[in-house]
Design a protein around this motif. Structure first.
Motif, PDB file in Angstrom:
ATOM      1  N   TYR A  11       0.734  -1.157   0.112  1.00 19.02           N
ATOM      2  CA  TYR A  11       0.105   0.186  -0.009  1.00 19.02           C
ATOM      3  C   TYR A  11       0.813   1.172   0.136  1.00 19.02           C
ATOM      4  O   TYR A  11       0.755   2.180  -0.854  1.00 19.02           O
ATOM      5  CB  TYR A  11      -0.905  -0.068   1.274  1.00 19.02           C
ATOM      6  CG  TYR A  11      -1.693   1.347   1.387  1.00 19.02           C
ATOM      7  CD1 TYR A  11      -2.802   1.535   0.593  1.00 19.02           C
ATOM      8  CD2 TYR A  11      -1.436   2.284   2.231  1.00 19.02           C
ATOM      9  CE1 TYR A  11      -3.706   2.607   0.541  1.00 19.02           C
ATOM     10  CE2 TYR A  11      -2.319   3.357   2.320  1.00 19.02           C
ATOM     11  CZ  TYR A  11      -3.115   3.563   1.526  1.00 19.02           C
ATOM     12  OH  TYR A  11      -4.044   4.696   1.612  1.00 19.02           O
ATOM     13  N   SER A  24     -12.190   2.664  -3.907  1.00 20.71           N
ATOM     14  CA  SER A  24     -11.627   1.449  -3.286  1.00 20.71           C
ATOM     15  C   SER A  24     -12.512   0.452  -3.080  1.00 20.71           C
ATOM     16  O   SER A  24     -13.688   0.713  -2.668  1.00 20.71           O
ATOM     17  CB  SER A  24     -10.869   1.523  -1.937  1.00 20.71           C
ATOM     18  OG  SER A  24     -10.587   0.320  -1.423  1.00 20.71           O
ATOM     19  N   THR A  26     -13.887  -3.240  -1.631  1.00 17.58           N
ATOM     20  CA  THR A  26     -13.309  -4.255  -0.836  1.00 17.58           C
ATOM     21  C   THR A  26     -13.844  -5.597  -0.867  1.00 17.58           C
ATOM     22  O   THR A  26     -15.486  -5.589  -0.954  1.00 17.58           O
ATOM     23  CB  THR A  26     -13.355  -3.787   0.618  1.00 17.58           C
ATOM     24  OG1 THR A  26     -12.534  -2.737   0.987  1.00 17.58           O
ATOM     25  CG2 THR A  26     -12.862  -4.800   1.910  1.00 17.58           C
ATOM     26  N   ASP A  28     -14.356  -9.211   1.326  1.00 13.39           N
ATOM     27  CA  ASP A  28     -13.830  -9.898   2.436  1.00 13.39           C
ATOM     28  C   ASP A  28     -14.229 -11.318   2.563  1.00 13.39           C
ATOM     29  O   ASP A  28     -14.956 -11.787   1.418  1.00 13.39           O
ATOM     30  CB  ASP A  28     -14.893  -9.242   3.888  1.00 13.39           C
ATOM     31  CG  ASP A  28     -14.413  -8.027   4.001  1.00 13.39           C
ATOM     32  OD1 ASP A  28     -13.166  -7.712   4.174  1.00 13.39           O
ATOM     33  OD2 ASP A  28     -15.082  -6.964   4.237  1.00 13.39           O
ATOM     34  N   ARG A  36      -8.822 -10.579   3.251  1.00 15.27           N
ATOM     35  CA  ARG A  36      -9.623  -9.251   2.543  1.00 15.27           C
ATOM     36  C   ARG A  36      -8.953  -8.882   1.671  1.00 15.27           C
ATOM     37  O   ARG A  36      -7.544  -9.064   1.307  1.00 15.27           O
ATOM     38  CB  ARG A  36      -9.372  -7.944   3.578  1.00 15.27           C
ATOM     39  CG  ARG A  36      -9.743  -6.708   3.277  1.00 15.27           C
ATOM     40  CD  ARG A  36      -9.493  -5.750   4.179  1.00 15.27           C
ATOM     41  NE  ARG A  36      -9.536  -4.241   3.506  1.00 15.27           N
ATOM     42  CZ  ARG A  36     -10.141  -3.210   4.036  1.00 15.27           C
ATOM     43  NH1 ARG A  36     -10.681  -3.318   5.391  1.00 15.27           N
ATOM     44  NH2 ARG A  36     -10.048  -2.037   3.518  1.00 15.27           N
ATOM     45  N   ASP A  38      -8.448  -5.605  -1.389  1.00 17.05           N
ATOM     46  CA  ASP A  38      -9.067  -4.194  -1.817  1.00 17.05           C
ATOM     47  C   ASP A  38      -8.661  -4.194  -3.176  1.00 17.05           C
ATOM     48  O   ASP A  38      -7.614  -4.613  -3.826  1.00 17.05           O
ATOM     49  CB  ASP A  38      -8.413  -3.278  -1.145  1.00 17.05           C
ATOM     50  CG  ASP A  38      -8.871  -3.158   0.368  1.00 17.05           C
ATOM     51  OD1 ASP A  38      -9.863  -2.785   0.643  1.00 17.05           O
ATOM     52  OD2 ASP A  38      -8.138  -3.360   1.160  1.00 17.05           O
ATOM     53  N   THR A  55      -4.864  -4.569  -7.222  1.00  6.47           N
ATOM     54  CA  THR A  55      -5.167  -5.204  -6.125  1.00  6.47           C
ATOM     55  C   THR A  55      -4.232  -5.069  -4.963  1.00  6.47           C
ATOM     56  O   THR A  55      -3.126  -4.960  -5.197  1.00  6.47           O
ATOM     57  CB  THR A  55      -5.281  -6.821  -6.370  1.00  6.47           C
ATOM     58  OG1 THR A  55      -3.965  -7.277  -6.615  1.00  6.47           O
ATOM     59  CG2 THR A  55      -6.228  -7.206  -7.588  1.00  6.47           C
ATOM     60  N   GLY A  57      -3.871  -7.266  -1.513  1.00  2.63           N
ATOM     61  CA  GLY A  57      -4.347  -8.285  -0.641  1.00  2.63           C
ATOM     62  C   GLY A  57      -3.824  -9.533  -0.974  1.00  2.63           C
ATOM     63  O   GLY A  57      -3.686 -10.640  -0.171  1.00  2.63           O
TER      64      GLY A  57
END
Length: 195
Positions: A11, A24, A26, A28, A36, A38, A55, A57
């Motif tokens: 990030y 963004s 998300t 889960d 998770r 994003d 992406t 995650g």
């Protein structure tokens, strides 16, 4: 729950390179270690620019590989010509999220020079039921992101047609990538008349 250090590094690097995303999306409760994911959306400054999806995650853990090895860590980038409606952005983000968890669903890591097929066309790319996974195609796309867990590969997602997929099976990946880039704008849906 706070993000793993590797994702904080991804990030941070993304913020340094691209700045704040316009949106963004998300997802889960993914499979395996992907609790998770994003998908950051960078919208174009002008209408003919690129909308870019990234992406964050997928790199939370090394991808599984055959024979129980590790397939390294990766994140996905996709660029699409022009501004998109929010429902289209969401559909692309969902398809990228599905692709990001593919290694944990199949037990096979993904990397550059691979092709992954889908049951339906990739959103906003009619006639493209598969993607070619490439290295960087734009000057502002890195090959790798440095993190506390080592290098995270950046995989550029390029939707392709069935004809292009068949052509890819007949030549080395680098030749296919070069031919594809020379034959059409890979950041927009191919012209059905030219397919």
């Amino acid at each position: 729950m706070s993000a793993p250090p590797v994702l904080r590094d991804v990030y941070r690097t993304l913020m340094e390179r691209r700045g704040d995303a316009a949106a963004s999306i998300t997802f889960d409760d993914g499979p395996g270690p992907i609790a998770r994911l994003d998908v950051f959306v960078y919208r174009p400054v002008d209408p003919s620019g690129l909308t870019t999806f990234v992406t964050v995650g997928m790199a939370s853990a090394p991808m599984p590989a055959p024979e129980g090895g590790e397939g390294g860590r990766a994140e996905l980038w996709l660029s699409r010509t022009g501004a998109l409606a929010e429902p289209d952005e969401r559909q692309i983000a969902m398809q990228l999220a599905n692709l990001a968890v593919y290694p944990w669903k199949t037990g096979r890591a993904v990397s550059w020079a691979q092709i992954v097929g889908f049951e339906h066309d990739f959103p906003t790319f009619p006639g493209c039921p598969a993607v070619f996974l490439a290295g960087p195609l734009l000057t502002d796309t890195p090959d790798w992101l440095d993190t506390c867990e080592g290098k995270v590969r950046v995989i550029t997602v390029v939707p392709i047609t069935e004809q292009e997929r068949a052509a890819a099976a007949t030549m080395p990946p680098m030749t296919f990538a070069g031919n594809l880039i020379e034959s059409r704008n890979v950041f927009t849906a191919p012209d059905p008349a030219g397919a």
